[in-house]
Motif scaffolding. Sequence first.
Motif, PDB file in Angstrom:
ATOM      1  N   ARG A 138       0.856  -1.137  -0.083  1.00  0.00           N
ATOM      2  CA  ARG A 138       0.178  -0.161   0.019  1.00  0.00           C
ATOM      3  C   ARG A 138       0.817   1.077   0.224  1.00  0.00           C
ATOM      4  O   ARG A 138       0.560   2.256   0.633  1.00  0.00           O
ATOM      5  CB  ARG A 138      -0.917  -0.090   1.261  1.00  0.00           C
ATOM      6  CG  ARG A 138      -2.542   0.511   1.025  1.00  0.00           C
ATOM      7  CD  ARG A 138      -3.142   0.395   2.404  1.00  0.00           C
ATOM      8  NE  ARG A 138      -3.621  -0.820   2.543  1.00  0.00           N
ATOM      9  CZ  ARG A 138      -4.537  -1.488   2.082  1.00  0.00           C
ATOM     10  NH1 ARG A 138      -5.271  -0.828   1.514  1.00  0.00           N
ATOM     11  NH2 ARG A 138      -4.795  -2.770   2.640  1.00  0.00           N
ATOM     12  N   GLU A 153       3.394  -0.323  10.154  1.00  0.00           N
ATOM     13  CA  GLU A 153       2.441  -0.077   9.259  1.00  0.00           C
ATOM     14  C   GLU A 153       2.536  -0.733   8.046  1.00  0.00           C
ATOM     15  O   GLU A 153       1.818  -1.075   7.230  1.00  0.00           O
ATOM     16  CB  GLU A 153       2.323   1.537   9.034  1.00  0.00           C
ATOM     17  CG  GLU A 153       1.798   2.202  10.026  1.00  0.00           C
ATOM     18  CD  GLU A 153       0.508   1.624  10.696  1.00  0.00           C
ATOM     19  OE1 GLU A 153      -0.664   1.343   9.995  1.00  0.00           O
ATOM     20  OE2 GLU A 153       0.264   1.336  11.810  1.00  0.00           O
ATOM     21  N   ARG A 164      -0.833  -2.665   8.077  1.00  0.00           N
ATOM     22  CA  ARG A 164      -1.859  -2.180   7.083  1.00  0.00           C
ATOM     23  C   ARG A 164      -1.292  -2.290   5.654  1.00  0.00           C
ATOM     24  O   ARG A 164      -2.386  -2.027   4.695  1.00  0.00           O
ATOM     25  CB  ARG A 164      -2.132  -0.438   7.556  1.00  0.00           C
ATOM     26  CG  ARG A 164      -3.151  -0.142   8.263  1.00  0.00           C
ATOM     27  CD  ARG A 164      -3.266  -1.055   9.651  1.00  0.00           C
ATOM     28  NE  ARG A 164      -2.094  -0.953  10.441  1.00  0.00           N
ATOM     29  CZ  ARG A 164      -2.181  -1.147  11.642  1.00  0.00           C
ATOM     30  NH1 ARG A 164      -3.163  -1.897  12.174  1.00  0.00           N
ATOM     31  NH2 ARG A 164      -1.084  -0.817  12.566  1.00  0.00           N
ATOM     32  N   GLY A 165      -0.025  -2.723   5.427  1.00  0.00           N
ATOM     33  CA  GLY A 165       0.423  -2.641   4.111  1.00  0.00           C
ATOM     34  C   GLY A 165       0.166  -4.241   3.612  1.00  0.00           C
ATOM     35  O   GLY A 165      -1.042  -4.453   3.312  1.00  0.00           O
ATOM     36  N   ALA A 168      -6.601   2.948   6.411  1.00  0.00           N
ATOM     37  CA  ALA A 168      -5.769   2.491   5.512  1.00  0.00           C
ATOM     38  C   ALA A 168      -6.700   2.022   4.263  1.00  0.00           C
ATOM     39  O   ALA A 168      -6.536   2.192   3.124  1.00  0.00           O
ATOM     40  CB  ALA A 168      -5.103   1.120   5.861  1.00  0.00           C
ATOM     41  N   SER A 207      -3.843   3.971   1.167  1.00  0.00           N
ATOM     42  CA  SER A 207      -2.483   4.509   1.379  1.00  0.00           C
ATOM     43  C   SER A 207      -2.105   4.173   2.935  1.00  0.00           C
ATOM     44  O   SER A 207      -2.647   4.342   3.618  1.00  0.00           O
ATOM     45  CB  SER A 207      -2.266   5.723   0.905  1.00  0.00           C
ATOM     46  OG  SER A 207      -0.940   6.364   1.420  1.00  0.00           O
ATOM     47  N   ILE A 208      -0.792   3.807   3.081  1.00  0.00           N
ATOM     48  CA  ILE A 208      -0.069   3.648   4.433  1.00  0.00           C
ATOM     49  C   ILE A 208       0.194   5.017   4.945  1.00  0.00           C
ATOM     50  O   ILE A 208       0.576   5.133   6.123  1.00  0.00           O
ATOM     51  CB  ILE A 208       0.607   2.424   4.483  1.00  0.00           C
ATOM     52  CG1 ILE A 208       1.799   2.667   3.932  1.00  0.00           C
ATOM     53  CG2 ILE A 208      -0.063   1.191   4.719  1.00  0.00           C
ATOM     54  CD1 ILE A 208       3.147   1.718   4.381  1.00  0.00           C
ATOM     55  N   CYS A 258      -1.686   6.226   7.699  1.00  0.00           N
ATOM     56  CA  CYS A 258      -1.545   5.200   8.876  1.00  0.00           C
ATOM     57  C   CYS A 258      -0.369   5.621   9.637  1.00  0.00           C
ATOM     58  O   CYS A 258      -0.176   5.772  10.761  1.00  0.00           O
ATOM     59  CB  CYS A 258      -1.717   3.959   8.449  1.00  0.00           C
ATOM     60  SG  CYS A 258      -3.122   3.589   7.659  1.00  0.00           S
TER      61      CYS A 258
END
Lengths: 749, 267
Positions: free
Chosen positions: A533, A606, A610-611, A658, A663-664, A667
């Motif tokens: 991300r 992240e 979140r990625g 996210a 996109s991270i 985040c």
Amino acid sequence: MNWPTIKLIFRRELRDQLRDRRTLFTVAIMPMLLYPLMGMAMMQVAQFMRESPSRVWIVGEEKLPASPPLIVGGKFNPTFGTAESQLIELIGSTAGDGHFESLIKSATSSSDDSSSVEEILRQEMQKRKMDLAIFIPNQIHIPERPESNLETASQDSTSPPATQVFVLTDSAIDKSRIASERVNRILNQWSKEFSKETLVANEIPTSMIQGVVFTTGDVANKTGKQAAAWSKILPFIIMIWSLTGAFYPAIDLCAGEKERGTFETLLSSPAARSEIAFGKLLTVMTFSMATSFLNLLSMGFTGIFVLTKLGSGMGAGGNLPIGIPPLASIGWLLLALIPISALFSAVALAAAAFARSSKEGQYYLVPLLMISMPLMMIPMLPAAELDFGTSLIPVSGLMLLLRSLIEANYTNCLKFVAPVCAINLACCWLAVRWVIHQFNSETVLFRASERFGIGAWIKHIMRERRSLPSLGSAILCGVVILVAKFFIGFAVTAPQNFGQFALQTVIILVATIFIPSVLMALFLTRNPRKSLRLNGCKITMAAAAILAAIFLNPMFTWLTGFIMHIYPPSGDMLMLQEAVSRILGSAPGLWAIILVFAVAPAIFEEIAFRGFILSGFQSMKGKWKPILLTSLMFGLAHGVIQQTMITFVIGLVLGLIAVQTKSILPCILFHLTHNSLAVLLSQANRTVVEQSPVLRQYLYSTDGQNYQYATFPAILMSVVGVMLIIWFLQLDLKPSNRSEAYGRVPHPN
Amino acid sequence: MIHVRNLQKTYKDIQSGQFTALAGISFDAMPGQIYGLLGPNGAGKTTALRILSTVLQPTEGSAIVNGFNVTEQPEQVRRQIGFVSCNTAIYDRMTSWELVQYFGQLYGMPLDRLHSKMNALFDRFQMNEIRDVLCSKMSTGMKQKVSIVRAMIHNPPVLIFDEATSGLDILVAREVLKTVEQLRDQGKCIVFSSHIMSEVKRLCDRVAIMNRGVILAEGTPTYLAEKHQENDMEELFYQLISRSEAQLESEKNAAGAPPNLASPLTN
């Protein structure tokens, strides 16, 4: 779902299982035979133990004083223990064994060190096959009172030492331990008598050495004591048998049916998959409850019979040590059996549905037991109590509630019955959903056995790579992170200064979180940038993320305090916190602490969570399920239960940002801001706060050290924070083109 | 009655990545007709029949059974069919009577109608002697009879026989074939898969010869014999399969990699 169809399937499966000899044996015959047989064996063993005399070797018997007599007629004096003296066979001393006598003599005269004497005795004991050895090296006689007065005698360093007697046992051997218990009881009584005679001989009143007499009492009544004992045993028994009783019918009803080919026939009938699943689930539940109940019944009757026999045999008047379980406890157990069986049956059925054959199904029992056992063992711990924290643990909470009910602690039960029921019902519901999912999954129902080879598997992974990570890759990444964090914990040593601490923290983050996720993105996906991300975002999104972190901080701080209140930190955790505080004191500046606690975790965590992981979970339908699962992994990666809960909630917000921004970057900014604020709050001191009029408005402290947000500003900030989250929720993004991104073409061919 | 169009089914395979069980087959089967699916092991016959019985979902294409789509209306489709598989697939710990009654009830039949239907079928198939016998005590032939009665109990317009005579002795196999013929005469639409040529020649009104997920040839037995100038069904089958395998081999050599499905031959 059609209830008559479920009932029809249930009745058929029930009849089918009742005609199966193996099931009947496991459910009914085995408990009826096993426990009586075990009881008989126990009685035999107990009889053997009672009748087996201990062989005690006494060396230097002639050095014992004439009064009080320890040995009478070749046996221990029955005055010091009638039962014990009958069960001890005294073996004569070493008279005539010149070699042994000389060995002992040289060992006792050469030095004061008793180890050489013990070594000789140990060797001789083993050679002569003795359970216990008593060695009296010197003549024992009643000491005379010194001529000097008591005050000077106490200061006199030349007063003779107490007479030494060696008593050697082998604690690795049960018989030796039993001998030790018997002999010690006699020797203690004899020693007391010896002391008394010493006082009498020296014309000192015996009452002078009585000291303080403690009178102990027990406020628990008989029923209470029985309930307390049974409340620990019974819940564990019903849990373990409930799981075992569910497992074997589940294997036969799923894997067995697949093997016999009847499953296909059933699937081509009008019964819906969910109806089939529920019909089978009810059957498994019935057998789970029956197994548990019959085992309990058989065990109870056998236990009462055996204990009565043993009690009367021991001359205790036939009284049971823990008595018969209270009637109410049986009622509670039967009631609790329903949710317990439902939970275990659903889990067992889902596991069995996955198996290709009965044989494969049986392999799943061990992992299932390994997962369930710790949950069943927690309530057995002496310190385990039903509180809000334990009530939220599946199975354990239910066991503790059951324990409280058996102990008739209804006030405590009433307080926690709601969370216990809610969490266990939720688990039950999830397990049932899993079963239905398994029954709807073609790949599970018709899973063919494949030849497995590492080469083919790697080729398969490379060939099947998609633009974004798969669900499996996301789970794998999460598991790798958890395992790596667990093992790296053994490798690290306690840092001595901030430099070491900072280096260690960053290395752990990079090695356990960053590297696995980046490597997986590179090797398991076709588009690593998208997988992680690593997209840009609008400036408004970045700003909103920072603001959301600032405004939600009071809420998260309050949550942290609440969780710490429910689950107070352990002693080890407090010590660790103190150690970290000490190390932070040696930091070159606040910037360095923020770099280690905020910047590094924000970037590395992240990218991973979140990625890669969230991208993988997004291959599932919906927005919230991927966010929830990623947050769960994020929470678990923090290790400590309190931190797990807090980070889980923060993870939900990060996940939402996210997903909405794709996109991270926002985040990372949120994470960085949140952690930085936490650092600043922890480092805030009276001087800083008092100097700033703004901080004085927002922060307060009761002890001048730990600062909190003031209530009114905290509420206002939280409202703004929630509004920012709503803003993220309503972000007007272009429709996702995930099907293209995931390489999903309508027809794989 | 049954309309199959471009039916495809692929499975994931760790060795080859993807295994194509069906590569787009199309055929129609009508009431009062026995449609034969003929092919060697692994040709895709069972996959096709499992899709028709809604046990599997197609990857692509459509199949309509008695007006209902197998993907969109699976429950209605299941009410239209009776499925008889090669491995008898009956519950060992039930008697034949209990088993048939169970499936009748699953189809929602009222007990009185179900019992009269069961009595009629048990009489017709001479199964009264085994009505209270556990299926585990029965011979394979008896089990297959029970399986057929189980599939017929709700009087479905479509019957699917997946290698139903496999493993049966000649006497029982003949009885099964006779039953299939009788059902066809009653106006049922029957899909019958087999790799035994004599059965297909005797029974089927139309035949599709399959290999590796594709139909190599399709038509009435007479049409196929005329078209390929081969009266012997077994020989015709052998020739078609051999040609298909040879073509696959040459494609494999030309491409340097193993193909995962056969190319259809032109008839």
